[in-house]
Structures are given as C-alpha cells and as structure tokens.
Design a protein around this motif. Structure first.
Motif, PDB file in Angstrom:
ATOM      1  N   ASN A   1       0.849  -1.178   0.000  1.00 45.59           N
ATOM      2  CA  ASN A   1       0.000   0.000   0.000  1.00 45.59           C
ATOM      3  C   ASN A   1       0.890   1.235   0.000  1.00 45.59           C
ATOM      4  O   ASN A   1       1.987   1.224   0.566  1.00 45.59           O
TER       5      ASN A   1
ATOM      6  N   ARG B   1      -1.608   5.051  -4.002  1.00 51.05           N
ATOM      7  CA  ARG B   1      -2.641   4.063  -4.298  1.00 51.05           C
ATOM      8  C   ARG B   1      -3.899   4.343  -3.501  1.00 51.05           C
ATOM      9  O   ARG B   1      -5.021   4.124  -3.982  1.00 51.05           O
TER      10      ARG B   1
ATOM     11  N   TYR C   1      -7.458   5.123  -5.368  1.00 53.46           N
ATOM     12  CA  TYR C   1      -8.632   4.292  -5.084  1.00 53.46           C
ATOM     13  C   TYR C   1      -9.753   5.150  -4.517  1.00 53.46           C
ATOM     14  O   TYR C   1     -10.919   5.014  -4.902  1.00 53.46           O
TER      15      TYR C   1
ATOM     16  N   CYS D   1      -0.922   2.929 -10.407  1.00 55.47           N
ATOM     17  CA  CYS D   1      -1.842   2.636  -9.308  1.00 55.47           C
ATOM     18  C   CYS D   1      -3.109   1.972  -9.824  1.00 55.47           C
ATOM     19  O   CYS D   1      -3.613   1.014  -9.217  1.00 55.47           O
TER      20      CYS D   1
END
Lengths: 142, 142
Positions: A22, A26, A30, A64
């Motif tokens: 992570n 990212r 998201y 990503c």
DNA sequence: CTTGCGATTTAGAACCATTACAACTTGATT
DNA sequence: AATCAAGTTGTAATGGTTCTAAATCGCAAG
C-alpha cells in the motif's frame, strides 16, 4: 477529504494478497474512484488526485490503477489496449479472447440468450448494439 | 486469389444502401476479412491486401474498414477507441455507453442472466471474466 | 539504529494505433 | 469534354499508454 471514503486496511490487505504494497498514491487513486463513481479515465483520475498529492505523476496514476485492477478492487472497462479487430460474422455472436495467445474466437449466441441480456436494460436505455466479450484461456480439449 | 471469395454485387449493394461507393480497395479489404476469419487488426489487413493492390495505403485500409462497419458488413470488436475507464463496482454488472454524451452507466446484472451467458461457452473455453457492453442512447424518461 | 535492497514514484521520452489534412485521382453525370 | 463529389494516398499530428532511468521509499536483516 476524499480519503475518508476508504478503509485503508482493507485496501492494504487486498494489495498484499496480490503481493503489492500500500502507498499514499494508491490510497488516493482508489479513493478518487470511490468518491465519484463515474467511470473516470486515467487523465480524469490524475486531475482529481492532484489536490491530494500535488506531486503525483500521470505515470503513477496509471501504475496505481493497474495495481488496483490486479488486486481485483477495480475493473477496467475498455480492457483491450491493443488495436481494434474486425469481424465479418453477421450472425449474433459473442467473442472469446484468449489472453495467452491473443487469439479471438466467435462464440455462437442463441437469440433467446441475447434477448435475455438486453432485457436487463431499465427503461430509458436504448441500446443499438451489445458486445459480449469473454476473456480467459482455451484448453486442449476444445 | 482472395477476390474469388466475395460477391462484388452484394458488396456494392450494401455499400450503396449506406450511400457509399464500391471500390477495388473496399473489395480487397472485405475479401481479406472473409478469406481468413481470424479477426485481423487494421495492420494485418493492410499486410494482406498489399498483395492484391500494392499501392494501397494504411489510411485507405482504415477508411475501407470504417466503410464496411458503417454498412453493417463488418463488426469492430474493440469498438471503443477512447481511453480506458475505471470502475470500482465489484458487483456483477454490465455497462451502458451513451454514445451521445460519452457517459458510462452500470447496469445491474442478475446472476441468473450472467450464468446463462457464460453457459453459451463450449467446453475448452475457460472464461475468467465477461464484459457486457451496451451502446446506444439514453432517453429523458430514465 | 543503519545498511541494503527490492518496490515504487517520478519526469520525460518513446510508442503505436488512429485520425486529420491536403493534394491527387477516379468515376459518374451533365 | 467539363464538372463535381467521393475516394485514395502519403505524411504529419494526435492522444492514450508504456518505457526508461534515476531518485525515493520502506521494510528487514545485521
């Protein structure tokens, strides 16, 4: 602000399941997808996440997004990045794309299946065409 | 040799129906698609038709393919030339692409419909994913 | 700690399918 | 023959995506 939408632990977990780490980048990518679910393009995501991480690069946004697709948190709608293929088969049929070889096969589509599929459209959606595309592998016993 | 596959009159007729003319270039491009039905790319078609008309250009191949798609003799498999779009909706769903606005909508896909669709795959085809994409217009009463 | 090392990010160049453009050719119509 | 629209051609441009190499990060072993 948009970072309040996600649960960073589950994101980290999903990434880890696919052997990925992570990262703040990212997370915001998201989060941008979850905040405004309008199927944005990579460029649009890029524009949105710059307010969270101003130094982020477009290449990283692509990275990503690919990571999120890889760990099955996101789907790419226009998956095929390759060139358009042309098909003279006029009968209703679906396509099967063999990801190992790149070959494309016609799959016969019975009209009653096709009509069942088009029946899922709510009123107000007027479809002129339907494309059904399978992706996967073909096995020897074909 | 490949020109023996087609009936030039029906091609000319179909083209005329869409207000388009028949040309030698369009004949060999269509013929190339019929001769080897392996969903070639524009580049592959270009390579094949050069033995029929050595002076043909790649731009013309694209033009001819577009003409054939327009008069419904050929389907473009990866229609979407635009950028890839990303979607965090993990529930099974189809996509509706509004060609007027470019907007993409999720369409709920009942699991029994999905299983009916995947059931059309003959043995030997192992699908990991299915994409169902509608294209058309959305009307006011949505 | 801190050093090492693989994963990630970054900026920018490169890539490649496709489209745009402008000049030229063709072919049907008058 | 003259006209005019449609089609073709080569080339340049476009735009989404991927590549590359260098910088940075973050975990893990010492």
């Amino acid at each position: 602000m948009s970072s309040s939408v996600i649960n960073p632990e589950s994101l980290a977990q999903k990434l880890a399941d696919s052997g990925l780490r992570n990262t703040p980048q990212r997370e915001v990518v998201y989060s941008a997808l979850l905040t405004k679910r309008d199927h944005p393009t990579a460029d649009e995501v890029y524009a949105r996440v710059r307010s969270d991480i101003s130094s982020i690069s477009l290449a990283t946004v692509y990275n990503c997004l690919e990571a999120l697709v890889q760990c099955h948190l996101v789907r790419a709608v226009n998956f095929e990045r390759g060139p358009t293929r042309y098909c003279p088969n006029l009968a209703p049929h679906a396509h099967f794309h063999d990801e190992a070889t790149g070959a494309t096969f016609d799959i016969d589509l019975p009209s009653e299946i096709l009509s069942k599929v088009t029946s899922i459209l709510p009123p107000g959606y007027d479809a002129e065409a339907v494309d059904i595309i399978f992706r996967g592998k073909t096995t020897g016993t074909r």
